[in-house]
Design a protein around this motif. Structure first.
Motif, PDB file in Angstrom:
ATOM      1  N   ARG A 274       1.113  -1.590  -0.429  1.00 28.75           N
ATOM      2  CA  ARG A 274      -0.198   0.309  -0.071  1.00 28.75           C
ATOM      3  C   ARG A 274       0.846   0.700   0.082  1.00 28.75           C
ATOM      4  N   VAL A 465       3.553   9.218   7.997  1.00 28.85           N
ATOM      5  CA  VAL A 465       3.020   8.916   7.262  1.00 28.85           C
ATOM      6  C   VAL A 465       2.110   8.271   9.011  1.00 28.85           C
ATOM      7  N   HIS A 466       3.005   6.949   9.281  1.00 33.12           N
ATOM      8  CA  HIS A 466       2.176   5.472  10.066  1.00 33.12           C
ATOM      9  C   HIS A 466       0.920   6.816  11.276  1.00 33.12           C
ATOM     10  N   ALA A 469      -1.629   8.480   9.164  1.00 29.99           N
ATOM     11  CA  ALA A 469      -2.908   6.960   9.135  1.00 29.99           C
ATOM     12  C   ALA A 469      -4.045   7.155   9.955  1.00 29.99           C
ATOM     13  N   ARG A 472      -6.399  10.314  11.173  1.00 24.30           N
ATOM     14  CA  ARG A 472      -7.442   9.989   9.877  1.00 24.30           C
ATOM     15  C   ARG A 472      -8.365   8.761  10.131  1.00 24.30           C
ATOM     16  N   LEU A 487      -5.025   0.489   8.637  1.00 21.27           N
ATOM     17  CA  LEU A 487      -3.886   2.106   7.966  1.00 21.27           C
ATOM     18  C   LEU A 487      -3.479   2.441   6.764  1.00 21.27           C
ATOM     19  N   SER A 489      -4.709   2.110   4.255  1.00 20.32           N
ATOM     20  CA  SER A 489      -6.284   2.282   3.073  1.00 20.32           C
ATOM     21  C   SER A 489      -5.765   4.014   3.341  1.00 20.32           C
ATOM     22  N   TYR A 490      -5.890   4.405   4.346  1.00 21.69           N
ATOM     23  CA  TYR A 490      -5.486   6.095   5.124  1.00 21.69           C
ATOM     24  C   TYR A 490      -4.044   6.460   4.598  1.00 21.69           C
ATOM     25  N   ALA A 491      -3.412   5.523   4.892  1.00 16.83           N
ATOM     26  CA  ALA A 491      -2.069   5.915   4.458  1.00 16.83           C
ATOM     27  C   ALA A 491      -1.253   6.063   3.046  1.00 16.83           C
ATOM     28  N   ARG A 492      -2.569   5.502   2.161  1.00 17.47           N
ATOM     29  CA  ARG A 492      -2.184   5.001   0.540  1.00 17.47           C
ATOM     30  C   ARG A 492      -3.092   6.785   0.025  1.00 17.47           C
ATOM     31  N   LEU A 494      -2.830   9.379   1.642  1.00 24.67           N
ATOM     32  CA  LEU A 494      -1.652  10.528   1.903  1.00 24.67           C
ATOM     33  C   LEU A 494      -0.015   9.989   1.444  1.00 24.67           C
TER      34      LEU A 494
END
Length: 497
Positions: A274, A465-466, A469, A472, A487, A489-492, A494
């Motif tokens: 991801r 990012v971690h 995410a 979020r 996490l 999908s949210y990191a993607r 970002l």
């Protein structure tokens, strides 16, 4: 991806450095009392921005310059029409210098003053904490401790001036007791102790006011650390070339998942996919292969019964993630030994760290990222968890000095120590207190190293990012019940600004 440096980040300082900046500013022609008035005015504006409808305030003052800021704020508050209760822990006639001038200013403005006693009743809608500043070194005791406990028991919103009383400015440790603030307005130089350790539970929102002091203009007072900033993401993750292919994006090999412990390695593998790695391979116990195919068929899973089964896998990878679910038995030892022998960049987590502590106590290299939580850091440093948490910045630096590379000391206010210095991550939330979060972080770090070919900036970005995410995800659905697998999908999102 672009090259990153700390030059665009907010600098953080130790208490002694901030005191020196203050001293030089005064020596440069700004009167000490004028600087105190600037601080108090900034604190007052912060107060008004946060509580615009408040009609009363209680200001608790100690005996130092922090108290002087409180006295001047009390004068500003009464001049603005608020009812002001001023409580002082030190008799006004015992005050000296600028603090005495500040107290007299408040008295001249019509602010009454009462001496602290154990039965004080706070009448303000908001409490201003001006008890103890950044000079505190030992545990709070006596009247100061009593006042801190009373503030916390009052259940009123609190504005802390410069730092919540009882918090160590250099480490974020609580020195006996500390004020729980809703907002902390801090001056001249932002303090590292406001951003790590126990501090996030006490500071509330941090409002930094430089008071016109350009700290980085004093080149002989370098910051002790830097604070990560979300604004970095746009520069770090520029659009890819239209001709990019998977070979350009690196190959991550995840080594983990001993028999019966496959979930951690699967989480790390999926996180690596991801975060944009071109290829992700997983070397795990054979019984976890079918679960891997079902969970994420994009990961190339290989059954490994022992070190001999790895064959040429390590040589094909640009970076290896070692440790998730690996265990400390013979299987894990053999896998880690092969990883160390490869010479490739490594991200070492979980039992990989425990094995380093017990079987490779002198191993040191420049091309790895170690990601210990406080317990793992304590084992690597041969000390107690209490020792690590008492001074997290010192622990991170010492571990990096001993082991080289980059060290990510996880926890509230995660710290990244590397050749470029110490960096603090201000993001993240209590929902991350669940299993698998570290495994996801290790996979993200591996993916970024594969794409950037540089371990330190990859560590900065991966940790940020971690944490973002997780923030979020918590904003969308709440902190409780947050899963590590949420996490990715949210990191993607970002990394595609």
């Amino acid at each position: 991806m672009s090259t990153l440096s700390t030059s665009s980040l907010r600098p953080l300082f130790k208490a002694e450095q901030v005191r020196e900046l203050d001293r030089r500013t005064i020596a440069g022609g700004i009167e000490g009392f004028a600087l105190m008035q600037r601080a108090a005015s900034s604190a007052w504006h912060s107060f008004r921005a946060r509580w615009p409808h408040a009609r009363s305030v209680t200001v608790l003052c100690g005996g130092g310059n922090n108290a002087g800021d409180g006295h001047v704020l009390a004068a500003l508050a009464i001049q603005s029409g608020l009812k002001v209760q001023r409580i002082t822990l030190k008799p006004l006639d015992a005050l000296k210098g600028d603090v005495a001038r500040a107290a007299e200013l408040a008295t001249s403005a019509g602010v009454a003053c009462e001496a602290w006693h154990a039965d004080c009743v706070f009448s303000g809608e908001v409490i201003v904490d001006a008890l103890v500043g950044i000079g505190l070194t030992g545990k709070v005791t006596g009247a100061t401790q009593q006042a801190i406990k009373a503030i916390n028991a009052a259940k009123c919103p609190v504005l802390a001036i410069d730092i919540p009383s009882g918090l160590a400015a250099d480490t974020g440790a609580v020195l006996g007791d500390a004020v729980h603030a809703n907002t902390t307005v801090t001056f001249i130089g932002d303090k590292i102790g406001l951003h790590t350790g126990e501090a996030p539970a006490y500071t509330g929102e941090i409002d930094f006011r430089p008071l016109g002091v350009k700290a980085q203009a004093f080149f002989d007072i370098p910051p002790c650390a830097w604070r990560l900033d979300e604004g970095w993401l746009t520069d770090a993750f520029a659009p890819r070339s239209r001709t990019s292919h998977k070979g350009d994006m690196g190959h991550v090999l995840v080594l983990g998942g001993a028999p019966g412990f496959g979930g951690a390695a699967l989480l790390a593998s999926q996180a690596a996919v991801r975060l944009g790695a071109g290829k992700v391979s997983l070397a795990t116990a054979p019984e976890h292969i079918s679960a891997s195919l079902m969970r994420c068929p994009e990961v190339m899973a290989h059954g490994v019964r022992g070190g001999a089964d790895l064959n040429e896998l390590p040589q094909k990878a640009d970076v290896m993630v070692v440790g998730p679910g690996m265990g400390q038995a013979a299987w894990g030892q053999a896998v880690l030994q092969h990883a160390l022998a490869s010479g490739s960049p490594l991200v070492v987590d979980a039992d990989g760290l425990n094995l380093l502590a017990s079987h490779w106590p002198s191993e040191r290299r420049d091309n790895w990222i170690l990601t210990p939580h406080p317990g793992e850091a304590a084992r690597l440093l041969e000390c107690s968890v209490t020792d690590v948490q008492a001074d997290r910045p010192a622990a991170a630096r010492e571990l990096q000095r001993r082991r080289g590379g980059v060290v990510v000391l996880k926890g509230s206010g995660s710290l990244i120590a590397g050749p470029g210095g110490l960096v603090v991550c201000p993001y993240g939330n209590p929902g991350m207190a669940s299993g698998g979060m570290g495994d996801v972080l290790s996979g993200m770090l591996g993916a970024l190293v594969a794409q950037r070919a540089e371990v330190e900036s990859s560590a900065w970005l991966g940790v940020m990012v971690h944490a973002l995410a997780a923030d979020r995800a918590a904003q969308a659905q709440g902190e409780r019940g947050l899963l590590a697998s949420d996490l990715a999908s949210y990191a993607r999102v970002l990394i595609n600004p």
